[in-house]
Design a protein around this motif. Structure first.
Motif, short mmCIF file in Angstrom:
data_model
loop_
_atom_site.label_atom_id
_atom_site.label_comp_id
_atom_site.label_asym_id
_atom_site.label_seq_id
_atom_site.Cartn_x
_atom_site.Cartn_y
_atom_site.Cartn_z
N LEU A 97 0.85 -1.17 0.00
CA LEU A 97 0.00 0.00 0.00
C LEU A 97 0.90 1.22 0.00
CD1 LEU A 97 -3.14 0.44 0.28
CD2 LEU A 97 -2.72 0.87 2.71
N ARG A 98 0.49 2.27 -0.72
CA ARG A 98 1.25 3.51 -0.69
C ARG A 98 0.37 4.65 -0.22
NH1 ARG A 98 4.42 6.78 -5.51
NH2 ARG A 98 2.28 7.38 -6.06
N LEU A 99 0.79 5.28 0.84
CA LEU A 99 0.11 6.46 1.34
C LEU A 99 0.74 7.71 0.74
CD1 LEU A 99 -0.19 5.59 5.14
CD2 LEU A 99 -1.67 4.91 3.26
N SER A 100 -0.10 8.70 0.52
CA SER A 100 0.37 9.99 0.02
C SER A 100 -0.08 11.09 0.97
CB SER A 100 -0.18 10.27 -1.38
OG SER A 100 0.24 9.30 -2.32
N CYS A 101 0.67 12.16 0.98
CA CYS A 101 0.33 13.33 1.78
C CYS A 101 0.59 14.55 0.91
CB CYS A 101 1.17 13.36 3.05
SG CYS A 101 0.98 14.86 4.03
N ALA A 102 -0.48 15.21 0.51
CA ALA A 102 -0.36 16.40 -0.33
C ALA A 102 -0.28 17.63 0.55
CB ALA A 102 -1.56 16.49 -1.26
N ALA A 103 0.70 18.47 0.28
CA ALA A 103 0.92 19.67 1.08
C ALA A 103 0.60 20.92 0.27
CB ALA A 103 2.37 19.72 1.56
N SER A 104 0.08 21.91 0.96
CA SER A 104 -0.16 23.21 0.34
C SER A 104 0.11 24.29 1.37
CB SER A 104 -1.61 23.31 -0.18
OG SER A 104 -2.52 23.16 0.88
N GLY A 105 0.25 25.49 0.90
CA GLY A 105 0.55 26.59 1.79
C GLY A 105 1.99 27.02 1.62
N ARG A 106 2.72 27.06 2.70
CA ARG A 106 4.11 27.50 2.65
C ARG A 106 4.98 26.48 1.89
NH1 ARG A 106 5.61 31.67 6.23
NH2 ARG A 106 3.86 32.42 7.44
N THR A 107 6.17 26.85 1.60
CA THR A 107 7.06 26.05 0.76
C THR A 107 7.31 24.68 1.37
OG1 THR A 107 8.14 28.09 0.06
CG2 THR A 107 9.25 26.02 -0.46
N PHE A 108 6.78 23.69 0.70
CA PHE A 108 6.89 22.30 1.18
C PHE A 108 8.34 21.89 1.37
CE2 PHE A 108 5.74 18.00 1.80
CZ PHE A 108 6.52 17.19 0.97
N SER A 109 9.19 22.30 0.46
CA SER A 109 10.58 21.86 0.49
C SER A 109 11.36 22.43 1.66
CB SER A 109 11.28 22.21 -0.82
OG SER A 109 11.24 23.61 -1.03
N SER A 110 10.77 23.35 2.40
CA SER A 110 11.46 23.92 3.57
C SER A 110 11.22 23.11 4.84
CB SER A 110 10.96 25.36 3.82
OG SER A 110 11.24 26.18 2.71
N TYR A 111 10.34 22.13 4.76
CA TYR A 111 9.91 21.40 5.95
C TYR A 111 10.39 19.95 5.96
CZ TYR A 111 6.81 25.27 7.00
OH TYR A 111 6.33 26.50 7.30
N ALA A 112 10.86 19.54 7.11
CA ALA A 112 11.05 18.11 7.33
C ALA A 112 9.66 17.50 7.53
CB ALA A 112 11.90 17.86 8.57
N MET A 113 9.53 16.25 7.14
CA MET A 113 8.22 15.60 7.20
C MET A 113 8.31 14.29 7.97
SD MET A 113 6.31 17.65 5.45
CE MET A 113 4.84 16.64 5.26
N GLY A 114 7.18 13.87 8.48
CA GLY A 114 7.15 12.61 9.21
C GLY A 114 5.83 11.89 9.03
N TRP A 115 5.87 10.62 9.26
CA TRP A 115 4.67 9.78 9.35
C TRP A 115 4.59 9.22 10.77
CZ3 TRP A 115 0.88 9.48 5.84
CH2 TRP A 115 1.16 9.77 4.50
N PHE A 116 3.40 9.29 11.33
CA PHE A 116 3.10 8.72 12.63
C PHE A 116 1.84 7.90 12.50
CE2 PHE A 116 6.16 11.01 15.27
CZ PHE A 116 6.54 12.01 14.39
N ARG A 117 1.58 7.06 13.48
CA ARG A 117 0.36 6.27 13.45
C ARG A 117 -0.18 6.09 14.85
NH1 ARG A 117 2.76 0.25 11.84
NH2 ARG A 117 3.68 -0.25 13.87
N GLN A 118 -1.48 5.84 14.90
CA GLN A 118 -2.13 5.62 16.18
C GLN A 118 -3.19 4.55 16.04
OE1 GLN A 118 -3.71 9.18 18.02
NE2 GLN A 118 -3.63 8.23 20.04
N ALA A 119 -3.01 3.50 16.80
CA ALA A 119 -3.97 2.41 16.83
C ALA A 119 -4.95 2.65 17.98
CB ALA A 119 -3.24 1.09 17.01
N PRO A 120 -6.14 2.05 17.91
CA PRO A 120 -7.12 2.26 18.98
C PRO A 120 -6.56 1.89 20.35
CG PRO A 120 -8.15 1.18 17.11
CD PRO A 120 -6.67 1.23 16.83
N GLY A 121 -6.72 2.77 21.30
CA GLY A 121 -6.27 2.51 22.66
C GLY A 121 -4.77 2.64 22.87
N LYS A 122 -4.06 3.09 21.85
CA LYS A 122 -2.61 3.23 21.96
C LYS A 122 -2.19 4.66 21.70
CE LYS A 122 -1.43 -1.51 20.70
NZ LYS A 122 -0.57 -2.37 19.85
#
Length: 123
Positions: free
Chosen positions: A18-43
């Motif tokens: 599976l491939r997740l995507s995250c589209a960014a808008s607003g300020r210059t995307f290339s200026s930001y470090a990015m991350g992926w996080f996750r949260q499971a129920p109850g965790k």
């Protein structure tokens, strides 16, 4: 301000991909470090992957190394998470996040968040 919108979540069989995507808008995307996080129920929310603003440096949670890959396309203002061989324990809501500065594994250091996308892995 940076607006982030995740997509690509859904139901996937264990061992698939599976491939997740995250589209960014607003300020210059290339200026930001990015991350992926996750949260499971109850965790608590947990770190998945992070990438520097250039894309040169990437880090993944130890338990996910070799299965998940983070990448970005600054020309398209888009962040990706390639999920290979997912397991049922990877079921969670996945969030992308942006921070002005270096990449980080700490979710509290991120300033902007998407609304999340649900990933469900069936056995």
């Amino acid at each position: 301000q940076v607006q982030l919108v995740e997509s690509g979540g859904g139901l996937v069989q264990a061992g698939g991909s599976l491939r997740l995507s995250c589209a960014a808008s607003g300020r210059t995307f290339s200026s930001y470090a990015m991350g992926w996080f996750r949260q499971a129920p109850g965790k608590e929310r947990e770190f998945v992957s992070t990438i520097s603003w250039t894309g040169t440096n990437t880090y993944h949670a130890d338990s996910l190394k070799g299965r998940f890959t983070i990448s970005r396309d600054n020309a398209k203002n888009t962040l990706y998470l390639q999920m290979n061989s997912p397991k049922p324990e990877d079921t969670a809501v996945y969030y992308c996040a942006a921070r002005y500065g270096a990449e980080s594994r700490v979710y509290a250091r991120y300033e902007y968040w998407g609304q999340g996308t649900q990933v469900t892995v069936s056995s």
